[in-house]
Design a protein around this motif. Structure first.
Motif: not given
Length: 242
Positions: A55-59, A97-102, A63-66, A205-208
């Protein structure tokens, strides 16, 4: 594990299973079974069951954790029981959280072209399947910096490779467009979309799926205009896909 020896009992003595079990437990060393959730092979949290680990790993993946690719788990048998935690606390403690630009970055739309087959260092997949209606290079209406692939309106467009979205919006003749930066100066453009499914700063991700085929901007029918650029210079997409 206890060791067993065969022995004879005196006549009339009835063995008691519970008494034997209690004797074995009392003379042994207790071990506790639990699961360690690890990041880069360092133990971070402890849970009681396999299902909680999954459950932890799938979540974290959802959430696309970095750090989603560096989180693992291991079954442990120890004489000392660790303090167990809930899956919610483990997820909150591990999520990065993955780095984001505004905002959208500047997109190069210059007609600078290069026909050479430069090695990209990454593999690209086809964003859509369809019919090539206009190729890279010179044509009657000028120069074409990409590849046009015609198909039905609304067909999902997939990211040709993983990367960060640096532009998602409307850009003149390109219409609705997504630009993905793959690092090392490599970018892919997806133009004339009917719908944009990602925003600037998002890691994909590739294919998304990033959008849908349309006919926005300077277009005569539903198709995807695909560009591959290296340091701002347009390359022939057919050197890498299709």
């Amino acid at each position: 594990m206890p060791e067993y020896n065969m022995c004879f009992l005196k006549k009339g003595i009835e063995p008691n299973d519970n008494e034997i079990f209690d004797t074995v437990i009392a003379s042994g060393i207790p071990f506790y079974k639990y699961y360690a959730i690890m990041e880069n092979n360092q133990e971070k949290f402890y849970v009681a069951t396999y299902e909680e680990c999954e459950n932890v790993i799938q979540t974290l993946k959802d959430k696309n954790s970095n750090n989603k690719d560096s989180v693992t788990y291991a079954l442990k048998y120890e004489t000392e029981l660790k303090e167990l935690t809930t899956t919610e606390l483990a997820i909150n403690g591990l999520y990065v959280e993955k780095p984001k630009t505004s905002a959208n970055k500047k997109v190069n739309t210059m007609k600078t072209m290069d026909y050479s087959n430069t090695a990209l260092g990454i593999n690209l997949i086809r964003p859509i399947s369809g019919t090539i209606t206009s190729r890279f290079g010179r044509r009657s209406r000028g120069t074409h910096t990409g590849l046009d692939i015609a198909t039905s309106k609304g067909v999902p467009i997939k990211a040709a490779a993983s990367g960060t979205v640096i532009y998602s919006g409307t850009k003149g003749a390109y219409g609705k467009m997504v630009v993905i930066d793959h690092g090392n100066g490599i970018q892919t453009y997806y133009a004339h979309c009917s719908r944009l499914d990602v925003s600037s700063g998002t890691y994909v991700n590739q294919g998304e799926v990033i959008g849908a085929v349309g006919s926005t901007g300077n277009s005569t029918g539903p198709h995807l205009h695909l560009e591959v650029r290296v340091n701002g210079v347009a390359k022939n997409p057919q050197n890498y896909v299709y």
